[in-house]
Each structure stands twice: as C-alpha cells, then as structure tokens.
Motif scaffolding. Structure first.
Motif, short mmCIF file in Angstrom:
data_model
loop_
_atom_site.label_atom_id
_atom_site.label_comp_id
_atom_site.label_asym_id
_atom_site.label_seq_id
_atom_site.Cartn_x
_atom_site.Cartn_y
_atom_site.Cartn_z
N PHE A 1 0.84 -1.19 0.00
CA PHE A 1 0.00 0.00 0.00
C PHE A 1 0.88 1.24 0.00
N TYR A 2 0.52 2.21 -0.83
CA TYR A 2 1.24 3.48 -0.92
C TYR A 2 0.33 4.57 -0.35
N PRO A 3 0.54 4.98 0.90
CA PRO A 3 -0.32 6.01 1.48
C PRO A 3 -0.04 7.38 0.89
N ASN A 4 -1.13 8.16 0.73
CA ASN A 4 -1.04 9.55 0.28
C ASN A 4 -0.43 9.70 -1.12
N GLU A 5 -0.55 8.66 -1.95
CA GLU A 5 -0.07 8.73 -3.33
C GLU A 5 -1.06 8.05 -4.26
N LEU A 7 -0.88 6.31 -7.75
CA LEU A 7 0.12 5.81 -8.69
C LEU A 7 -0.56 5.01 -9.79
N SER A 8 -0.14 5.23 -11.02
CA SER A 8 -0.61 4.45 -12.16
C SER A 8 0.14 3.11 -12.17
N PRO A 9 -0.32 2.14 -12.97
CA PRO A 9 0.40 0.86 -13.02
C PRO A 9 1.87 1.00 -13.39
N SER A 10 2.18 1.88 -14.35
CA SER A 10 3.59 2.07 -14.73
C SER A 10 4.39 2.71 -13.60
N GLU A 11 3.76 3.64 -12.86
CA GLU A 11 4.44 4.28 -11.74
C GLU A 11 4.70 3.30 -10.61
N VAL A 12 3.77 2.35 -10.40
CA VAL A 12 3.98 1.32 -9.38
C VAL A 12 5.18 0.46 -9.73
N GLU A 13 5.27 0.04 -11.00
CA GLU A 13 6.40 -0.77 -11.43
C GLU A 13 7.71 -0.01 -11.29
N SER A 14 7.68 1.28 -11.62
CA SER A 14 8.89 2.09 -11.48
C SER A 14 9.29 2.23 -10.02
N ARG A 15 8.31 2.40 -9.14
CA ARG A 15 8.60 2.54 -7.72
C ARG A 15 9.22 1.25 -7.16
N GLU A 16 8.74 0.11 -7.63
CA GLU A 16 9.25 -1.17 -7.14
C GLU A 16 10.72 -1.39 -7.54
N ARG A 17 11.14 -0.73 -8.59
CA ARG A 17 12.54 -0.87 -9.03
C ARG A 17 13.46 0.13 -8.32
N THR A 18 12.86 1.00 -7.50
CA THR A 18 13.63 2.02 -6.81
C THR A 18 14.46 1.39 -5.69
N ALA A 19 15.70 1.82 -5.58
CA ALA A 19 16.58 1.31 -4.51
C ALA A 19 16.04 1.73 -3.15
N GLY A 20 16.07 0.82 -2.22
CA GLY A 20 15.58 1.13 -0.88
C GLY A 20 14.07 1.13 -0.78
N PHE A 21 13.39 0.49 -1.74
CA PHE A 21 11.94 0.44 -1.73
C PHE A 21 11.43 -0.28 -0.48
N THR A 22 10.47 0.35 0.22
CA THR A 22 9.90 -0.21 1.44
C THR A 22 8.48 -0.69 1.16
N LEU A 23 8.21 -1.93 1.53
CA LEU A 23 6.88 -2.50 1.29
C LEU A 23 5.98 -2.26 2.50
N CYS A 24 4.82 -1.65 2.25
CA CYS A 24 3.82 -1.44 3.30
C CYS A 24 2.64 -2.36 3.02
N THR A 25 2.15 -3.04 4.03
CA THR A 25 1.01 -3.93 3.85
C THR A 25 -0.25 -3.32 4.44
N ILE A 26 -1.38 -3.71 3.87
CA ILE A 26 -2.68 -3.18 4.29
C ILE A 26 -3.55 -4.34 4.76
N HIS A 27 -4.34 -4.11 5.80
CA HIS A 27 -5.24 -5.13 6.33
C HIS A 27 -6.67 -4.80 5.92
N LEU A 28 -7.35 -5.78 5.33
CA LEU A 28 -8.73 -5.60 4.87
C LEU A 28 -9.63 -6.63 5.56
N PRO A 29 -10.86 -6.23 5.88
CA PRO A 29 -11.39 -4.87 5.80
C PRO A 29 -10.85 -4.00 6.93
#
Length: 229
Positions: A1-5, A7-29
């Motif tokens: 989950f990307y809070p306060n952003e 992002l389009s599908p291409s932007e998500v893929e670009s973000r995942e390739r970023t060095a130091g990328f931090t994964l945030c998880t979301i709990h549903l519901p």
C-alpha cells in the motif's frame, strides 16, 4: 500500500525498481487511519494506492474481481487496464462520487498471475477512508448468481412492502380513520425506499441517481422509520 499517493500501473512498477523500496502492507477490511504504514498513520482524508498480486493456477475459469463497500472514491486497474469512473481528487468538489454498489471487474482466464491496482481518494466521508468489505475473486457463474439473487431479493421485498403500504393506506382512507394504520402504511413505504437504496441498488441506479442521493435515501429512510415508529 502506498499512502497519500495516487500511482498508475507504470508508476507502481517504477517505484518497485527504486533502490531502498519499502513494502507497506494493508489489512482488509479496515479503516486506513487505524493502521500504520512504515511508521506513518494511514490517511483519514487524502489518497492512496493499493497493489494486489494474485497468483492462480495456469488454467482456470473466467474470473471477476468483486468489490462491495469502499469508503471513498476509487478506481481499479486490472493488469494495467482502467475500469470505472475517473477518481475524484479535488477537495473542493467532493460530491462527485460514483454510486457505491457491488462491482465486478473482469480478470479473464488465469494466466498464472494478475495484478490489481486500486486507487482511493476521500475528501467527503468523515468516518474515514478504507474498504469495509474484503474484495473477492468469483467465477462468472457466482457473479450471475449473486447479481440475480440481489436483484430478485430487492424486487421481491420492494413489491411486497409496496402493496402492504398501498393496502393499509387505502384501508385508512376508505374504511377506518385509524392513525396507527396510516403510520404503519408510511413505515412500509419508507422501508421500500430503504430497501431500494441498499444491496444491489438496482432500481435506483437505473434511474441514474448519484452516490449522495442514494446516501440521503438510505440514511433518511432509517431516521424516518425510527420517528414514525
């Protein structure tokens, strides 16, 4: 989950390739502001992007991604393809929210994996941003069954309650001037409108009513029923 952003599908893929990328998880519901993302509190008002990678058997039936109660404006991307109306991001125009009803997005036959991206934006609901029901994967058969049941259930109850209301209203006007009969007729008629504004919302959506009009009917009918009772 990307809070306060947003992002389009291409932007998500670009973000995942970023060095130091931090994964945030979301709990549903759940409401986002009650969760923590990389040490930050989730947004109450604002935006966010949820990414879901689904891994499936190489061969499976046609599938649909089902959402129900999303507490905000939203837009879904399935493998890069956008579905639904444009998401509302202008805080000065918070009322253009699409109707919140069960929605089915086609995934198609399984290719082994599918990526679902859900953009969310909330500038109107003081309860908070979030998904009040967990999304589901369903087959076409289940989708048709659920829709048919929802529309049939809605239509049956509306029809029965409408005739009950008319019968007691005529009974009051023609035969017995009993206020209890009149109030019961009004309660039955009120519940008709409440039933039309929940579940599949089929009939009112066919009339083209917007989300806030549906909300006014749903909440107003609940308060009116209490007052009449």
């Amino acid at each position: 989950f990307y809070p306060n952003e947003l992002l389009s599908p291409s932007e998500v893929e670009s973000r995942e390739r970023t060095a130091g990328f931090t994964l945030c998880t979301i709990h549903l519901p759940g409401i986002l502001e009650k969760q923590s993302f990389d040490g930050r509190k989730g947004p109450h008002f604002g935006t966010g992007t949820c990414v879901l990678d689904i891994r499936l058997p190489p061969e499976s039936a046609e599938l649909f991604f089902k959402t129900e109660l999303i507490q905000c404006s939203s837009r879904v991307y399935i493998d890069g393809k956008a579905y639904g109306e444009t998401i509302i991001t202008d805080p000065s125009n918070p009322y253009c929210i699409p109707p919140n009803r069960p929605t089915y997005y086609p995934i198609g036959a399984s290719r082994g994996s599918t990526r679902v991206i859900l953009q969310i934006s909330n500038y109107w609901d003081s309860f908070g941003t979030g998904m009040q029901t967990t999304p589901k994967l369903v087959t076409e058969r289940v989708m048709e069954r659920d829709q048919s049941f929802g529309i049939g259930y809605e239509s049956f109850l509306v029809g029965v309650l409408f005739f009950v209301a008319i019968y007691h209203l005529m009974l009051f006007l023609i035969q017995r001037r009993d206020k209890a009969i009149l109030i019961f007729a009004l309660i039955a008629l009120d519940v008709v409108f409440r039933q039309l504004s929940i579940s599949e919302k089929f009939w009112l959506s066919e009339l083209g009513l917007k989300h806030f009009q549906l909300l006014r009917i749903e909440h107003g009918s609940a308060y009116l029923a209490c007052a009449l009772f």
